[in-house]
Design a protein around this motif. Structure first.
Motif, mmCIF file in Angstrom:
data_model
loop_
_atom_site.group_PDB
_atom_site.id
_atom_site.type_symbol
_atom_site.label_atom_id
_atom_site.label_comp_id
_atom_site.label_asym_id
_atom_site.label_seq_id
_atom_site.Cartn_x
_atom_site.Cartn_y
_atom_site.Cartn_z
ATOM 1 N N THR A 15 0.841 -1.188 0.000
ATOM 2 C CA THR A 15 0.000 0.000 0.000
ATOM 3 C C THR A 15 0.880 1.243 0.000
ATOM 4 O O THR A 15 1.828 1.335 0.780
ATOM 5 N N PHE A 16 0.580 2.163 -0.901
ATOM 6 C CA PHE A 16 1.303 3.436 -0.917
ATOM 7 C C PHE A 16 0.435 4.507 -0.286
ATOM 8 O O PHE A 16 -0.776 4.543 -0.512
ATOM 9 N N LYS A 17 1.084 5.374 0.492
ATOM 10 C CA LYS A 17 0.366 6.506 1.056
ATOM 11 C C LYS A 17 0.589 7.683 0.108
ATOM 12 O O LYS A 17 1.722 8.015 -0.225
ATOM 13 N N ILE A 18 -0.512 8.253 -0.352
ATOM 14 C CA ILE A 18 -0.403 9.361 -1.290
ATOM 15 C C ILE A 18 -0.761 10.628 -0.548
ATOM 16 O O ILE A 18 -1.842 10.707 0.031
ATOM 17 N N SER A 19 0.129 11.602 -0.563
ATOM 18 C CA SER A 19 -0.239 12.841 0.112
ATOM 19 C C SER A 19 -1.201 13.586 -0.803
ATOM 20 O O SER A 19 -0.979 13.699 -2.002
ATOM 21 N N HIS A 27 -4.789 6.250 0.432
ATOM 22 C CA HIS A 27 -4.002 5.032 0.325
ATOM 23 C C HIS A 27 -4.254 4.358 -1.001
ATOM 24 O O HIS A 27 -5.393 4.263 -1.451
ATOM 25 N N LEU A 28 -3.190 3.924 -1.612
ATOM 26 C CA LEU A 28 -3.309 3.238 -2.886
ATOM 27 C C LEU A 28 -2.815 1.801 -2.705
ATOM 28 O O LEU A 28 -1.646 1.572 -2.394
ATOM 29 N N GLN A 29 -3.732 0.869 -2.864
ATOM 30 C CA GLN A 29 -3.349 -0.535 -2.704
ATOM 31 C C GLN A 29 -2.851 -1.057 -4.049
ATOM 32 O O GLN A 29 -3.636 -1.495 -4.884
ATOM 33 N N ALA A 30 -1.539 -0.976 -4.225
ATOM 34 C CA ALA A 30 -0.952 -1.341 -5.519
ATOM 35 C C ALA A 30 -0.955 -2.845 -5.730
ATOM 36 O O ALA A 30 -1.056 -3.323 -6.855
ATOM 37 N N VAL A 31 -0.843 -3.594 -4.623
ATOM 38 C CA VAL A 31 -0.845 -5.054 -4.689
ATOM 39 C C VAL A 31 -1.740 -5.577 -3.571
ATOM 40 O O VAL A 31 -1.644 -5.108 -2.436
ATOM 41 N N GLY A 48 -0.493 -8.048 -17.435
ATOM 42 C CA GLY A 48 -1.555 -7.140 -17.009
ATOM 43 C C GLY A 48 -1.212 -5.771 -17.557
ATOM 44 O O GLY A 48 -0.030 -5.477 -17.789
ATOM 45 N N GLU A 49 -2.224 -4.934 -17.746
ATOM 46 C CA GLU A 49 -1.944 -3.628 -18.333
ATOM 47 C C GLU A 49 -1.192 -2.744 -17.334
ATOM 48 O O GLU A 49 -1.054 -3.085 -16.156
ATOM 49 N N SER A 50 -0.714 -1.623 -17.824
ATOM 50 C CA SER A 50 0.049 -0.709 -17.006
ATOM 51 C C SER A 50 -0.758 -0.294 -15.771
ATOM 52 O O SER A 50 -1.951 -0.010 -15.880
ATOM 53 N N GLY A 51 -0.138 -0.294 -14.618
ATOM 54 C CA GLY A 51 -0.823 0.104 -13.388
ATOM 55 C C GLY A 51 -1.465 -1.051 -12.641
ATOM 56 O O GLY A 51 -2.133 -0.842 -11.626
ATOM 57 N N SER A 52 -1.257 -2.293 -13.103
ATOM 58 C CA SER A 52 -1.927 -3.414 -12.446
ATOM 59 C C SER A 52 -1.154 -3.940 -11.235
ATOM 60 O O SER A 52 -1.647 -4.811 -10.525
ATOM 61 N N GLY A 53 0.053 -3.435 -11.003
ATOM 62 C CA GLY A 53 0.786 -3.827 -9.795
ATOM 63 C C GLY A 53 1.916 -4.815 -10.053
ATOM 64 O O GLY A 53 2.480 -5.371 -9.112
ATOM 65 N N LYS A 54 2.277 -5.006 -11.310
ATOM 66 C CA LYS A 54 3.317 -5.974 -11.655
ATOM 67 C C LYS A 54 4.677 -5.555 -11.095
ATOM 68 O O LYS A 54 5.346 -6.337 -10.437
ATOM 69 N N SER A 55 5.070 -4.317 -11.379
ATOM 70 C CA SER A 55 6.395 -3.864 -10.929
ATOM 71 C C SER A 55 6.456 -3.795 -9.412
ATOM 72 O O SER A 55 7.489 -4.122 -8.809
ATOM 73 N N THR A 56 5.375 -3.357 -8.789
ATOM 74 C CA THR A 56 5.368 -3.265 -7.326
ATOM 75 C C THR A 56 5.553 -4.653 -6.717
ATOM 76 O O THR A 56 6.292 -4.813 -5.741
ATOM 77 N N THR A 57 4.914 -5.664 -7.303
ATOM 78 C CA THR A 57 5.104 -7.042 -6.838
ATOM 79 C C THR A 57 6.574 -7.429 -6.961
ATOM 80 O O THR A 57 7.183 -7.927 -6.008
ATOM 81 N N ASP A 280 -9.822 4.360 -10.637
ATOM 82 C CA ASP A 280 -8.919 5.044 -9.712
ATOM 83 C C ASP A 280 -8.438 4.042 -8.658
ATOM 84 O O ASP A 280 -9.242 3.527 -7.882
ATOM 85 N N PRO A 281 -7.134 3.751 -8.641
ATOM 86 C CA PRO A 281 -6.650 2.723 -7.713
ATOM 87 C C PRO A 281 -6.759 3.127 -6.243
ATOM 88 O O PRO A 281 -6.653 2.278 -5.368
ATOM 89 N N THR A 282 -6.986 4.422 -5.966
ATOM 90 C CA THR A 282 -7.143 4.810 -4.559
ATOM 91 C C THR A 282 -8.565 4.536 -4.067
ATOM 92 O O THR A 282 -8.822 4.554 -2.872
HETATM 93 P P1 ADP Z 1 2.623 -1.976 -13.401
HETATM 94 O O1 ADP Z 1 4.053 -2.361 -13.224
HETATM 95 O O2 ADP Z 1 1.715 -3.151 -13.559
HETATM 96 O O3 ADP Z 1 2.419 -0.983 -14.489
HETATM 97 P P2 ADP Z 1 2.954 -0.659 -10.841
HETATM 98 O O4 ADP Z 1 3.284 -1.734 -9.880
HETATM 99 O O5 ADP Z 1 4.061 0.169 -11.347
HETATM 100 O O6 ADP Z 1 2.119 -1.273 -12.067
HETATM 101 O O7 ADP Z 1 1.884 0.324 -10.183
HETATM 102 C C1 ADP Z 1 0.718 -0.152 -9.536
HETATM 103 C C2 ADP Z 1 -0.011 1.041 -8.946
HETATM 104 O O8 ADP Z 1 0.759 1.588 -7.898
HETATM 105 C C3 ADP Z 1 -0.251 2.164 -9.932
HETATM 106 O O9 ADP Z 1 -1.508 2.744 -9.646
HETATM 107 C C4 ADP Z 1 0.873 3.127 -9.633
HETATM 108 O O10 ADP Z 1 0.517 4.453 -9.967
HETATM 109 C C5 ADP Z 1 1.026 2.957 -8.137
HETATM 110 N N1 ADP Z 1 2.383 3.215 -7.650
HETATM 111 C C6 ADP Z 1 3.512 2.559 -8.023
HETATM 112 N N2 ADP Z 1 4.581 3.026 -7.351
HETATM 113 C C7 ADP Z 1 4.113 4.009 -6.522
HETATM 114 C C8 ADP Z 1 4.725 4.886 -5.571
HETATM 115 N N3 ADP Z 1 6.030 4.825 -5.302
HETATM 116 N N4 ADP Z 1 3.918 5.760 -4.925
HETATM 117 C C9 ADP Z 1 2.589 5.820 -5.168
HETATM 118 N N5 ADP Z 1 1.959 5.023 -6.047
HETATM 119 C C10 ADP Z 1 2.699 4.125 -6.727
#
Ligand code: ADP
Ligand code: MG
Length: 337
Positions: A15-19, A27-31, A48-57, A280-282
């Motif tokens: 979870t990312f905290k967005i100011s 809060h944004l639950q990325a994964v 998964g398309e962009s923004g689905s949480g792949k990189s965060t995982t 909106d992921p938030t």
């Molecule tokens: P993907 O790799 O599938 O494109 P990401 O894992 O990069 O997806 O991102 C998943 C979600 O988390 C997106 O909504 C992205 O905007 C958000 N996100 C990723 N990194 C951060 C961060 N450091 N702070 C806030 N939000 C983030």
């Protein structure tokens, strides 16, 4: 004794905290609730398309992001709450290759120095043995060892990615994470780098986590594939099974968007592409995350989130319209019909 999986991810959440300026923090639950296992030598793909949480995982696995829930177990060791210092010995076992080789290659260092750096940091080898190892690694990725004195800008994008792979391979990782590693390359260079990765795995036997928004890339390498949508796994299973017989409407739509060489087996694409934007992921939709874009949505999808359940053939699917009962499966309306 059985060898433990290279990687076990259990109910991972990030979870990312967005100011939010003046308002309260959002809060944004990325994964969310992501679980999977990678066996030694196995190739697992995440699509998964962009923004689905792949990189965060992927980043959470090497502790570049903090897990807010769940566990990450690397070669039998729970690394979730480890300090950076305690993690260091395990860290070398998992390496990552990114989309942009500039992020991993220092432009002021020769490529030989870049490849040698992890070996020096780990005090693995030095002197003539270090030079030999660097040359060996360059040969491994099919680059001229004599070019080790050159700088990153003297190489093409594909060559730079080979250099990044050589650097990642320096410490013999058990797991190589490739996050959109070929996405910036043209198709023929993509194929060359992919072939290299496949060959390296055959020779050296490491496991891969292969992350890409492009199903066509993952289909050629992955033994198993996870399909992510808005932070969750909506379908997973053997690549063959998932791509031949996709069960989740999102997977079906993703697949339909992949160009096919033969127009005869390319259905009318406009009917299949996922319409609209990612929510909106938030504030993700209640119920099923895909319900706002799903052509097959029913009332239940709006209220209750579907669990990831096994279906015949070895896949698991999170969709109210797909039940484990084979009799009912035949009646599920398909985007193909
Ligand atoms: P993907 O790799 O599938 O494109 P990401 O894992 O990069 O997806 O991102 C998943 C979600 O988390 C997106 O909504 C992205 O905007 C958000 N996100 C990723 N990194 C951060 C961060 N450091 N702070 C806030 N939000 C983030
Ligand atoms: Mg990404």
């Amino acid at each position: 004794m059985n060898t433990p999986p290279v990687l076990e991810v259990e109910d991972l959440a990030v979870t990312f905290k967005i100011s939010a300026g003046l308002g309260r923090a959002r809060h944004l639950q990325a994964v969310r609730d992501v679980s999977f296992t990678i066996a030694p030598g196995e190739v697992v793909g995440i699509v998964g398309e962009s923004g689905s949480g792949k990189s965060t995982t992927a980043r959470a696995i090497i502790k570049l992001e903090k897990a807010s829930a769940g566990r990450i177990i690397l070669e039998g060791t729970d690394i979730t709450a480890m300090s950076e210092r305690a993690f260091r010995p395990s860290r070398r076992r998992v390496q990552m290759v990114f989309q942009d080789p500039y992020s991993s290659l220092d432009p002021t260092m020769t490529i030989g120095e870049s490849i040698a750096e992890p070996l020096q940091m780990m005090k693995a080898v030095k002197g003539a043995a270090l030079t030999r190892r660097v040359e060996e690694l360059l040969a491994l990725v099919e680059l001229n060892a004599a070019h080790r004195h050159r700088y990153p800008h003297e190489f093409s994008g594909g060559q730079r990615q080979r250099i990044a792979i050589a650097r990642a391979m320096a410490l013999d990782p058990a797991l190589l994470i490739c996050d959109e590693a070929v996405s910036a390359l043209d198709v023929s260079t993509q194929n060359q780098v992919m072939n290299l990765l496949i060959e390296l795995r055959q020779r050296l036997g490491m496991a891969y986590l292969f992350v890409s928004h492009d199903l066509a890339v993952v289909r050629n390498v992955a033994d198993r594939v996870l399909v992510m949508y808005l932070g969750k796994v909506v379908e997973e299973g053997p690549t063959e099974q998932v791509l031949r017989n996709p069960q989740h409407p999102y997977t079906q739509a993703l697949l339909a968007a992949v160009p096919r060489p033969n127009p005869a087996d390319r259905p009318d694409r406009k009917n299949y592409l996922v319409k609209g934007d990612l929510p909106d992921p938030t504030s993700p939709p209640t119920g099923c995350a895909f319900q706002t874009r799903c052509p097959l949505v029913i009332d239940e999808c709006r209220t209750s989130p579907p669990a990831l359940r096994p279906v015949p053939g070895g896949s698991a699917v999170a969709c109210h319209l797909v039940t484990p009962d084979p009799e009912e499966l035949r009646n599920v309306p398909r985007l193909h019909d």
